[in-house]
Design a protein around this motif. Structure first.
Motif, PDB file in Angstrom:
ATOM      1  N   ALA A  30      12.487 -36.297  41.207  1.00 31.66           N
ATOM      2  CA  ALA A  30      12.438 -37.413  40.258  1.00 31.66           C
ATOM      3  C   ALA A  30      11.289 -38.343  40.583  1.00 31.66           C
ATOM      4  O   ALA A  30      10.588 -38.835  39.699  1.00 31.66           O
ATOM      5  CB  ALA A  30      13.757 -38.176  40.276  1.00 31.66           C
ATOM      6  N   ALA A  31      11.085 -38.588  41.882  1.00 29.36           N
ATOM      7  CA  ALA A  31      10.001 -39.484  42.297  1.00 29.36           C
ATOM      8  C   ALA A  31       8.644 -38.907  41.933  1.00 29.36           C
ATOM      9  O   ALA A  31       7.723 -39.628  41.552  1.00 29.36           O
ATOM     10  CB  ALA A  31      10.083 -39.739  43.798  1.00 29.36           C
ATOM     11  N   SER A  32       8.516 -37.577  42.040  1.00 27.89           N
ATOM     12  CA  SER A  32       7.227 -36.958  41.735  1.00 27.89           C
ATOM     13  C   SER A  32       6.909 -37.028  40.248  1.00 27.89           C
ATOM     14  O   SER A  32       5.755 -37.024  39.851  1.00 27.89           O
ATOM     15  CB  SER A  32       7.229 -35.500  42.198  1.00 27.89           C
ATOM     16  OG  SER A  32       8.163 -34.750  41.449  1.00 27.89           O
ATOM     17  N   LYS A  33       7.944 -37.094  39.402  1.00 26.61           N
ATOM     18  CA  LYS A  33       7.739 -37.173  37.955  1.00 26.61           C
ATOM     19  C   LYS A  33       7.553 -38.613  37.487  1.00 26.61           C
ATOM     20  O   LYS A  33       6.999 -38.852  36.419  1.00 26.61           O
ATOM     21  CB  LYS A  33       8.928 -36.551  37.231  1.00 26.61           C
ATOM     22  CG  LYS A  33       9.059 -35.050  37.434  1.00 26.61           C
ATOM     23  CD  LYS A  33      10.282 -34.510  36.711  1.00 26.61           C
ATOM     24  CE  LYS A  33      10.440 -33.008  36.938  1.00 26.61           C
ATOM     25  NZ  LYS A  33      11.653 -32.483  36.279  1.00 26.61           N
ATOM     26  N   ALA A  34       8.050 -39.563  38.267  1.00 20.84           N
ATOM     27  CA  ALA A  34       7.962 -40.971  37.865  1.00 20.84           C
ATOM     28  C   ALA A  34       6.511 -41.429  37.906  1.00 20.84           C
ATOM     29  O   ALA A  34       5.759 -41.088  38.812  1.00 20.84           O
ATOM     30  CB  ALA A  34       8.814 -41.834  38.776  1.00 20.84           C
ATOM     31  N   LYS A  35       6.108 -42.219  36.920  1.00 24.08           N
ATOM     32  CA  LYS A  35       4.750 -42.750  36.862  1.00 24.08           C
ATOM     33  C   LYS A  35       4.806 -44.272  36.940  1.00 24.08           C
ATOM     34  O   LYS A  35       5.713 -44.890  36.398  1.00 24.08           O
ATOM     35  CB  LYS A  35       4.052 -42.337  35.565  1.00 24.08           C
ATOM     36  CG  LYS A  35       3.787 -40.852  35.463  1.00 24.08           C
ATOM     37  CD  LYS A  35       3.031 -40.525  34.183  1.00 24.08           C
ATOM     38  CE  LYS A  35       2.727 -39.045  34.099  1.00 24.08           C
ATOM     39  NZ  LYS A  35       1.995 -38.701  32.854  1.00 24.08           N
ATOM     40  N   PRO A  36       3.864 -44.873  37.636  1.00 23.89           N
ATOM     41  CA  PRO A  36       3.831 -46.333  37.661  1.00 23.89           C
ATOM     42  C   PRO A  36       3.519 -46.866  36.268  1.00 23.89           C
ATOM     43  O   PRO A  36       3.018 -46.140  35.404  1.00 23.89           O
ATOM     44  CB  PRO A  36       2.690 -46.644  38.633  1.00 23.89           C
ATOM     45  CG  PRO A  36       1.819 -45.425  38.585  1.00 23.89           C
ATOM     46  CD  PRO A  36       2.752 -44.273  38.368  1.00 23.89           C
ATOM     47  N   ASN A  37       3.826 -48.134  36.030  1.00 24.81           N
ATOM     48  CA  ASN A  37       3.473 -48.737  34.749  1.00 24.81           C
ATOM     49  C   ASN A  37       1.973 -48.598  34.537  1.00 24.81           C
ATOM     50  O   ASN A  37       1.176 -48.879  35.434  1.00 24.81           O
ATOM     51  CB  ASN A  37       3.878 -50.211  34.738  1.00 24.81           C
ATOM     52  CG  ASN A  37       5.378 -50.380  34.744  1.00 24.81           C
ATOM     53  OD1 ASN A  37       6.113 -49.503  34.281  1.00 24.81           O
ATOM     54  ND2 ASN A  37       5.846 -51.493  35.252  1.00 24.81           N
ATOM     55  N   GLN A  38       1.614 -48.185  33.371  1.00 27.08           N
ATOM     56  CA  GLN A  38       0.221 -47.845  33.140  1.00 27.08           C
ATOM     57  C   GLN A  38      -0.220 -48.273  31.746  1.00 27.08           C
ATOM     58  O   GLN A  38       0.522 -48.148  30.771  1.00 27.08           O
ATOM     59  CB  GLN A  38       0.041 -46.333  33.305  1.00 27.08           C
ATOM     60  CG  GLN A  38      -1.402 -45.865  33.373  1.00 27.08           C
ATOM     61  CD  GLN A  38      -1.489 -44.366  33.593  1.00 27.08           C
ATOM     62  OE1 GLN A  38      -1.299 -43.578  32.670  1.00 27.08           O
ATOM     63  NE2 GLN A  38      -1.771 -43.974  34.833  1.00 27.08           N
ATOM     64  N   LEU A  39      -1.433 -48.777  31.684  1.00 24.05           N
ATOM     65  CA  LEU A  39      -2.072 -49.139  30.427  1.00 24.05           C
ATOM     66  C   LEU A  39      -3.230 -48.190  30.191  1.00 24.05           C
ATOM     67  O   LEU A  39      -4.052 -47.969  31.080  1.00 24.05           O
ATOM     68  CB  LEU A  39      -2.584 -50.581  30.506  1.00 24.05           C
ATOM     69  CG  LEU A  39      -3.679 -50.999  29.519  1.00 24.05           C
ATOM     70  CD1 LEU A  39      -3.125 -51.041  28.094  1.00 24.05           C
ATOM     71  CD2 LEU A  39      -4.268 -52.346  29.904  1.00 24.05           C
ATOM     72  N   VAL A  40      -3.285 -47.619  29.003  1.00 23.64           N
ATOM     73  CA  VAL A  40      -4.427 -46.798  28.620  1.00 23.64           C
ATOM     74  C   VAL A  40      -5.217 -47.569  27.558  1.00 23.64           C
ATOM     75  O   VAL A  40      -4.698 -47.868  26.483  1.00 23.64           O
ATOM     76  CB  VAL A  40      -3.989 -45.429  28.055  1.00 23.64           C
ATOM     77  CG1 VAL A  40      -5.215 -44.624  27.642  1.00 23.64           C
ATOM     78  CG2 VAL A  40      -3.168 -44.669  29.078  1.00 23.64           C
ATOM     79  N   ASP A  41      -6.449 -47.911  27.889  1.00 26.52           N
ATOM     80  CA  ASP A  41      -7.307 -48.645  26.956  1.00 26.52           C
ATOM     81  C   ASP A  41      -7.801 -47.670  25.891  1.00 26.52           C
ATOM     82  O   ASP A  41      -8.563 -46.742  26.190  1.00 26.52           O
ATOM     83  CB  ASP A  41      -8.485 -49.259  27.723  1.00 26.52           C
ATOM     84  CG  ASP A  41      -9.273 -50.258  26.890  1.00 26.52           C
ATOM     85  OD1 ASP A  41      -9.226 -50.168  25.645  1.00 26.52           O
ATOM     86  OD2 ASP A  41      -9.930 -51.132  27.489  1.00 26.52           O
TER      87      ASP A  41
END
Length: 212
Positions: A30-41
């Motif tokens: 689960a940790a490997s699939k989790a992504k930090p909060n991210q903004l894509v410009d």
């Protein structure tokens, strides 16, 4: 019958680590699939980490959107990749992605309060590497302030590894001279997080923010 009891207990003991191992494996997966909060410009597809602090969502990286009035430290693209671009105040006002804005003075005050509202606030905001001397932070709030330095109005550069400067949108408060705007800063000389007024033609870093 007496022999069966020890065997039963032994089988149960052996079964416990197996269950624990399965749970650990699932947690790691689960940790490997989790992504930090991210903004894509959407303008250039660059990605930025974001972090929520005191009900505000901040970019956790310096903005690196190329626009008129923005520069790489010492005109070196590698610095832009590592530290983001340096913007004049007028460029900074329109540089943030849709939905985000250049922080107000009140936004920065909220950040300072979340960091303890004292002379050691910078310790919670600075990265744990890159600062001159023994004044790295521990980045508790994950704001990850890096000492990107600045561009002066004579087109020279300085203060890399010594200062992090962030433009605010404030240019009308008492004590701000015409042609200047308020900038918040961190320094390698202390753990303070404070502000001053600087000429709008200087180049400083930008962190965009939005309300949650």
């Amino acid at each position: 019958m007496m022999r069966l009891i020890p065997l039963l207990l032994l089988s149960l003991l052996l079964a416990v680590p197996a269950c624990a191992a399965k749970k650990t494996t699932k947690a790691k997966s689960a940790a490997s699939k989790a992504k930090p909060n991210q903004l894509v410009d959407t303008r250039d597809k660059q990605k930025y980490r974001t972090v929520t602090i005191a009900d505000l969502e901040w970019m956790a990286d310096n903005l690196n959107y190329q626009s008129e009035g923005s520069y790489c430290y010492k005109d070196d693209e590698e610095f832009c990749m590592a530290y983001g671009r340096l913007y004049t105040w007028n460029a900074a006002k329109g540089a943030c992605p849709t939905g985000f804005r250049l922080p107000t003075h009140q936004d920065f005050e909220s950040l300072w309060t979340a960091a303890g509202a004292d002379f050691n606030a910078g310790y919670l905001l600075k990265t744990d590497y890159g600062w001159n001397g023994d004044v790295n932070g521990n980045d508790t709030l994950k704001f990850s302030a890096m000492p990107a330095g600045n561009r002066f109005d004579d087109e020279t550069y300085g203060n890399a590894a010594k200062f992090a400067f962030f433009w605010s949108s404030d240019d009308t408060s008492e004590g701000i001279a015409q042609g200047s705007a308020r900038v918040w800063y961190l320094t390698s000389k202390s753990m303070a997080f404070g502000y001053m007024a600087k000429p709008k033609d200087f180049g400083f870093s930008v962190r965009c923010v939005r309300n949650k």
